[in-house]
Design a protein around this motif. Structure first.
Motif, short mmCIF file in Angstrom:
data_model
loop_
_atom_site.label_atom_id
_atom_site.label_comp_id
_atom_site.label_asym_id
_atom_site.label_seq_id
_atom_site.Cartn_x
_atom_site.Cartn_y
_atom_site.Cartn_z
N SER A 17 -2.93 -1.75 8.82
CA SER A 17 -2.22 -2.54 7.82
C SER A 17 -2.29 -4.00 8.20
O SER A 17 -2.09 -4.38 9.36
CB SER A 17 -0.75 -2.11 7.72
N THR A 18 -2.57 -4.84 7.21
CA THR A 18 -2.65 -6.27 7.48
C THR A 18 -1.30 -6.86 7.85
O THR A 18 -1.23 -7.96 8.40
CB THR A 18 -3.20 -7.03 6.27
N ILE A 283 -10.60 -0.40 1.79
CA ILE A 283 -9.48 -1.34 1.67
C ILE A 283 -8.80 -1.14 0.32
O ILE A 283 -9.46 -1.01 -0.71
CB ILE A 283 -9.97 -2.80 1.76
N TRP A 285 -4.73 -2.14 -1.76
CA TRP A 285 -3.34 -2.60 -1.70
C TRP A 285 -2.39 -1.54 -2.26
O TRP A 285 -1.22 -1.79 -2.44
CB TRP A 285 -3.20 -3.92 -2.45
N CYS A 323 -3.86 -3.58 2.52
CA CYS A 323 -3.68 -5.03 2.47
C CYS A 323 -2.63 -5.36 1.41
O CYS A 323 -2.14 -4.48 0.71
CB CYS A 323 -5.01 -5.73 2.17
N GLN A 324 -2.30 -6.63 1.29
CA GLN A 324 -1.22 -7.04 0.39
C GLN A 324 -1.68 -7.12 -1.07
O GLN A 324 -0.95 -6.74 -1.98
CB GLN A 324 -0.66 -8.40 0.82
N GLU A 328 -6.21 -10.92 -0.42
CA GLU A 328 -6.32 -10.60 1.00
C GLU A 328 -7.53 -9.69 1.25
O GLU A 328 -8.18 -9.79 2.30
CB GLU A 328 -5.04 -9.94 1.51
N ILE A 332 -10.73 -10.26 3.95
CA ILE A 332 -11.26 -9.27 4.90
C ILE A 332 -12.75 -9.07 4.68
O ILE A 332 -13.52 -8.96 5.63
CB ILE A 332 -10.49 -7.94 4.78
#
Length: 442
Positions: A17-18, A283, A285, A323-324, A328, A332
């Motif tokens: 998790s970012t 990836i 969100w 990620c958010q 974001e 990445i």
């Protein structure tokens, strides 16, 4: 501990998790790969290169017998004739021959659009300046063999060379235990390869770079291989040109949560099955979507023929990253500079301007990376290990070189001579200055 970073240990693939404090550290560790730094590998490669350079065919035969478990006595046993290649093509099942032919046509059509042209222009005083594009005389293509056979790599390496105008193409492909893949041979016939030798590893790279009694030396070597091939290509660079130092295959998939989790799991598998060092990253969100993809991974993994390889690849180098937001995710992407990037999102075109680093970009939910591997048209020989920051896919331009053209008129030489004289004397290179000054008109 963050919910998404706690699911480790027995899980097949890591969750990152970012928002976690150690995210960047863990991402760096995940991406860390240096495929040609091992001193033991370097020493073995150096030994093979030196032996082939000194002893030619004999050293190639010795290394091939040792590493590919063969017992050949002469290079004729390691060379395939045009008749063997044609026989392989003619006797393919009709479905395979049709697929290979269609893929070759698409690859050729795409690469024909890449051909640069020579050009020149004339200045007011009659001086002509320009650029001359010339194909290489001879190219060497390395086609991997062993854990898998890659007829697609034959097409992707040889067809751009042909389109570029290369006069001769020399192909090397390892055949451990003497096993020949008929699709690979058929692809070599279809792509118009001139020479095929069943050799691989550092000995094949050395033979292409230095030439032997049987293997013609080449101007450039292209195509991916294992750690020994990558190390050897780096070592012979300068003696010959190379396309790139290729690391393990990579895929990064970005999903907005609306793509079928089974599709995404299989997309990740498609690269992880290459070898245990391959890398597959997803990836999103959408945390629940990541859960669904992880469940699909666990459910579908046992159905794969190469399950053990995929499992180890995902365990060692794979990741599901939460990620958010989309912004974001782009950050990445540009940090990783992936070889293959799938944008499994609603409007992928809106992402393109912000993506600076990726080898190949697959747009939308229906564009599986596997289509690019075989038949979409663009080349599947791509920069890996973050080198998409400064490298491009293999293409026609890799098999050509450019020469500058300068043809001065008397007036042009006089005017340029005045400029060159000043600059040369400023560098204390008086012979340069005087050479230019001889042509200055009073």
């Amino acid at each position: 501990m963050n919910e998404l970073t706690s699911k480790q240990g027995t899980a097949t693939v890591s969750r990152l998790s970012t928002s976690a404090a150690d995210f960047h550290q863990r991402l760096d560790a995940l991406l860390d790969w240096e495929g040609v730094s091992d001193k033991a590998v370097q020493a073995r490669v150096d030994e093979v290169l030196a032996s082939v350079k000194q002893h030619g065919d004999a050293a190639v035969i010795d290394a091939t017998n040792r590493f590919d478990r063969l017992s050949v006595t002469c290079m004729d046993e390691l060379r395939l004739t045009p008749e063997q290649l044609k026989h392989a093509y003619d006797h393919l099942p009709a479905e395979q021959r049709d697929a290979l032919t269609k893929a070759a046509a698409r690859i050729k059509r795409y690469h024909e659009r890449q051909k640069p042209s020579s050009w020149q222009y004339e200045e007011a005083d009659g001086t002509v300046l320009g650029q001359k594009v010339t194909p290489l005389d001879r190219a060497g293509i390395y086609v991997p063999g062993g854990k898998a056979a890659y007829p697609s790599s034959v097409l992707m390496n040889a067809i751009p060379a042909h389109v570029a105008g290369v006069r001769e193409i020399v192909m090397v492909v390892p055949t451990p235990d003497g096993v020949l893949n008929q699709l690979v041979l058929a692809a070599a016939h279809l792509a118009g390869v001139d020479y095929v030798f069943t050799i691989g590893g550092a000995q094949a790279i050395a033979a292409l770079a230095y030439g032997t009694e049987s293997v013609p030396w080449v101007d450039k070597i292209v195509g991916p291989g294992n750690i020994y091939v990558a190390t050897a290509k780096r070592a012979v660079f300068g003696q010959v040109g190379i396309d790139m130092i290729a690391g393990p295959s990579e895929i990064m998939v970005v999903s907005d949560g609306q793509t079928d989790p089974d599709w995404l799991a299989m997309d990740l598998f498609s690269q992880a099955e290459h070898d245990e060092d391959a890398q597959a990253i997803l990836i999103s969100w959408d945390a629940e979507h990541l859960d669904a993809v992880e469940a699909a991974i666990e459910r579908l993994l046992p159905s794969l023929e190469r399950e053990s390889i995929v499992r180890e690849s995902l365990h060692n180098r794979g990741a599901l990253i939460h990620c958010q937001d989309a912004e974001e995710a782009v950050t990445i992407i540009n940090r990783v500079a992936p070889e293959h990037l799938e944008l499994s999102v609603e409007s992928p075109e809106a992402w393109l301007d912000d993506i600076r680093h990726a080898g190949a970009i697959f747009m939308g939910r229906y564009t599986a990376e596997a289509l690019g591997d075989y038949c979409a048209g663009p080349n599947h020989v791509l920069p890996t290990s973050g080198t998409a920051r400064f490298s491009s896919p293999l293409g026609v331009y890799d098999f050509q070189k450019r020469s500058s053209i300068i043809h001065c008129s008397a007036v042009g030489a006089s005017e340029l001579g005045k400029i060159a004289s000043v600059l040369a004397r400023g560098e204390s290179l008086t012979a340069h200055a005087r050479s230019a000054e001889y042509r200055i008109r009073d």
